[in-house]
Design a protein around this motif. Structure first.
Motif, PDB file in Angstrom:
ATOM      1  N   GLY A 257      39.855  44.749  -2.336  1.00 44.58           N
ATOM      2  CA  GLY A 257      39.218  43.603  -2.950  1.00 44.58           C
ATOM      3  C   GLY A 257      40.200  42.639  -3.570  1.00 44.58           C
ATOM      4  N   LEU A 258      39.639  41.602  -4.178  1.00 41.59           N
ATOM      5  CA  LEU A 258      40.453  40.597  -4.836  1.00 41.59           C
ATOM      6  C   LEU A 258      40.649  40.912  -6.313  1.00 41.59           C
ATOM      7  CD1 LEU A 258      38.866  37.419  -3.238  1.00 41.59           C
ATOM      8  CD2 LEU A 258      40.968  38.572  -2.581  1.00 41.59           C
ATOM      9  N   GLY A 259      39.610  41.404  -6.968  1.00 41.12           N
ATOM     10  CA  GLY A 259      39.708  41.727  -8.389  1.00 41.12           C
ATOM     11  C   GLY A 259      40.567  42.941  -8.645  1.00 41.12           C
ATOM     12  N   HIS A 260      40.412  43.953  -7.808  1.00 41.10           N
ATOM     13  CA  HIS A 260      41.213  45.166  -7.866  1.00 41.10           C
ATOM     14  C   HIS A 260      41.850  45.364  -6.492  1.00 41.10           C
ATOM     15  CE1 HIS A 260      39.856  46.511 -11.799  1.00 41.10           C
ATOM     16  NE2 HIS A 260      38.648  46.086 -11.444  1.00 41.10           N
ATOM     17  N   PHE A 261      42.978  46.047  -6.483  1.00 42.84           N
ATOM     18  CA  PHE A 261      43.673  46.304  -5.222  1.00 42.84           C
ATOM     19  C   PHE A 261      42.778  47.097  -4.281  1.00 42.84           C
ATOM     20  CE2 PHE A 261      46.651  48.962  -2.716  1.00 42.84           C
ATOM     21  CZ  PHE A 261      47.216  47.943  -1.979  1.00 42.84           C
ATOM     22  N   ALA A 262      42.163  48.157  -4.796  1.00 41.36           N
ATOM     23  CA  ALA A 262      41.270  48.975  -3.988  1.00 41.36           C
ATOM     24  C   ALA A 262      40.239  49.634  -4.901  1.00 41.36           C
ATOM     25  CB  ALA A 262      42.044  50.038  -3.229  1.00 41.36           C
ATOM     26  N   VAL A 263      39.036  49.851  -4.363  1.00 41.99           N
ATOM     27  CA  VAL A 263      37.983  50.569  -5.070  1.00 41.99           C
ATOM     28  C   VAL A 263      37.555  51.717  -4.163  1.00 41.99           C
ATOM     29  CG1 VAL A 263      35.697  50.425  -6.090  1.00 41.99           C
ATOM     30  CG2 VAL A 263      37.212  48.442  -6.184  1.00 41.99           C
ATOM     31  N   LEU A 264      37.605  52.938  -4.699  1.00 37.74           N
ATOM     32  CA  LEU A 264      37.231  54.117  -3.921  1.00 37.74           C
ATOM     33  C   LEU A 264      35.732  54.329  -3.968  1.00 37.74           C
ATOM     34  CD1 LEU A 264      40.066  56.570  -4.963  1.00 37.74           C
ATOM     35  CD2 LEU A 264      40.004  54.966  -3.073  1.00 37.74           C
ATOM     36  N   ALA A 265      35.228  55.197  -3.123  1.00 33.17           N
ATOM     37  CA  ALA A 265      33.797  55.459  -3.029  1.00 33.17           C
ATOM     38  C   ALA A 265      33.239  56.059  -4.313  1.00 33.17           C
ATOM     39  CB  ALA A 265      33.509  56.392  -1.857  1.00 33.17           C
ATOM     40  N   ASP A 266      34.053  56.807  -5.055  1.00 35.71           N
ATOM     41  CA  ASP A 266      33.565  57.407  -6.299  1.00 35.71           C
ATOM     42  C   ASP A 266      33.669  56.460  -7.488  1.00 35.71           C
ATOM     43  OD1 ASP A 266      36.275  57.351  -6.607  1.00 35.71           O
ATOM     44  OD2 ASP A 266      36.506  59.468  -7.116  1.00 35.71           O
ATOM     45  N   GLY A 267      34.089  55.208  -7.259  1.00 33.34           N
ATOM     46  CA  GLY A 267      34.159  54.216  -8.325  1.00 33.34           C
ATOM     47  C   GLY A 267      35.529  54.073  -8.959  1.00 33.34           C
ATOM     48  N   THR A 268      36.481  54.862  -8.549  1.00 28.86           N
ATOM     49  CA  THR A 268      37.842  54.750  -9.076  1.00 28.86           C
ATOM     50  C   THR A 268      38.459  53.447  -8.597  1.00 28.86           C
ATOM     51  OG1 THR A 268      38.035  57.143  -8.893  1.00 28.86           O
ATOM     52  CG2 THR A 268      40.066  55.915  -9.239  1.00 28.86           C
ATOM     53  N   LYS A 269      39.090  52.720  -9.524  1.00 21.20           N
ATOM     54  CA  LYS A 269      39.681  51.427  -9.190  1.00 21.20           C
ATOM     55  C   LYS A 269      41.200  51.503  -9.300  1.00 21.20           C
ATOM     56  CE  LYS A 269      35.646  48.967 -10.830  1.00 21.20           C
ATOM     57  NZ  LYS A 269      35.104  48.039 -11.802  1.00 21.20           N
ATOM     58  N   ALA A 270      41.872  50.996  -8.281  1.00 25.97           N
ATOM     59  CA  ALA A 270      43.327  50.889  -8.309  1.00 25.97           C
ATOM     60  C   ALA A 270      43.672  49.435  -8.571  1.00 25.97           C
ATOM     61  CB  ALA A 270      43.919  51.346  -6.984  1.00 25.97           C
ATOM     62  N   ASP A 271      44.428  49.186  -9.628  1.00 28.81           N
ATOM     63  CA  ASP A 271      44.767  47.816 -10.000  1.00 28.81           C
ATOM     64  C   ASP A 271      45.809  47.230  -9.067  1.00 28.81           C
ATOM     65  OD1 ASP A 271      43.027  47.663 -12.147  1.00 28.81           O
ATOM     66  OD2 ASP A 271      44.466  48.574 -13.516  1.00 28.81           O
ATOM     67  N   SER A 272      45.863  45.909  -9.059  1.00 32.30           N
ATOM     68  CA  SER A 272      46.879  45.213  -8.290  1.00 32.30           C
ATOM     69  C   SER A 272      48.245  45.457  -8.924  1.00 32.30           C
ATOM     70  CB  SER A 272      46.581  43.712  -8.265  1.00 32.30           C
ATOM     71  OG  SER A 272      45.342  43.482  -7.657  1.00 32.30           O
ATOM     72  N   PRO A 273      49.299  45.405  -8.122  1.00 32.05           N
ATOM     73  CA  PRO A 273      50.632  45.684  -8.653  1.00 32.05           C
ATOM     74  C   PRO A 273      51.154  44.536  -9.515  1.00 32.05           C
ATOM     75  CG  PRO A 273      50.770  45.138  -6.335  1.00 32.05           C
ATOM     76  CD  PRO A 273      49.318  45.197  -6.681  1.00 32.05           C
ATOM     77  N   ARG A 274      50.919  44.606 -10.824  1.00 32.22           N
ATOM     78  CA  ARG A 274      51.366  43.552 -11.731  1.00 32.22           C
ATOM     79  C   ARG A 274      52.872  43.558 -11.910  1.00 32.22           C
ATOM     80  NH1 ARG A 274      46.817  41.659 -14.872  1.00 32.22           N
ATOM     81  NH2 ARG A 274      45.041  42.968 -14.394  1.00 32.22           N
ATOM     82  N   PHE A 275      53.492  44.730 -11.784  1.00 29.53           N
ATOM     83  CA  PHE A 275      54.933  44.810 -11.952  1.00 29.53           C
ATOM     84  C   PHE A 275      55.643  43.959 -10.901  1.00 29.53           C
ATOM     85  CE2 PHE A 275      53.506  48.326  -9.339  1.00 29.53           C
ATOM     86  CZ  PHE A 275      54.329  48.242  -8.234  1.00 29.53           C
TER      87      PHE A 275
END
Length: 110
Positions: free
Chosen positions: A24-42
């Motif tokens: 996605g655009l808001g988060h890097f990836a969203v898993l089926a169980d609702g876990t969100k991986a943030d975009s790489p801010r570093f």
């Protein structure tokens, strides 16, 4: 698309879970169980720092020792950004592979 990989039984334990991924655009990836991986801010911070280093380098006089120091600093920052770009996708993908038996990816034409 499906992949089949043969590995040694000692390398990875046999997981019994499956998951789906939505990029996605808001988060890097969203898993089926609702876990969100943030975009790489570093990476964004490193790119901004690279831009600043290049700006200061452009103000140095050609042939000066200060310019040589600035060029070395810019080269180190470029290597750091390249390493972060290369390493960024590998960390989340490795954890997904280790934790799940099957991974389903949604393909969108945004």
């Amino acid at each position: 698309m499906s992949f089949a990989v043969d590995t040694d039984p000692d390398v990875l334990p046999e997981p019994d879970t499956e998951t789906g991924i939505e990029l996605g655009l808001g988060h890097f990836a969203v898993l089926a169980d609702g876990t969100k991986a943030d975009s790489p801010r570093f990476l964004r911070r490193a790119e901004k720092k690279l831009k600043k280093v290049h700006e200061t380098l452009s103000r140095k006089a050609k042939g000066s020792n200060n310019r040589a120091t600035g060029r070395a600093k810019a080269a180190r920052q470029r290597v750091r950004v390249a390493d972060q770009r290369r390493d960024g996708p590998h960390k989340p993908s490795t954890t997904l592979i280790r934790d799940n038996r099957a991974v389903y990816v949604e393909n969108l034409a945004v």
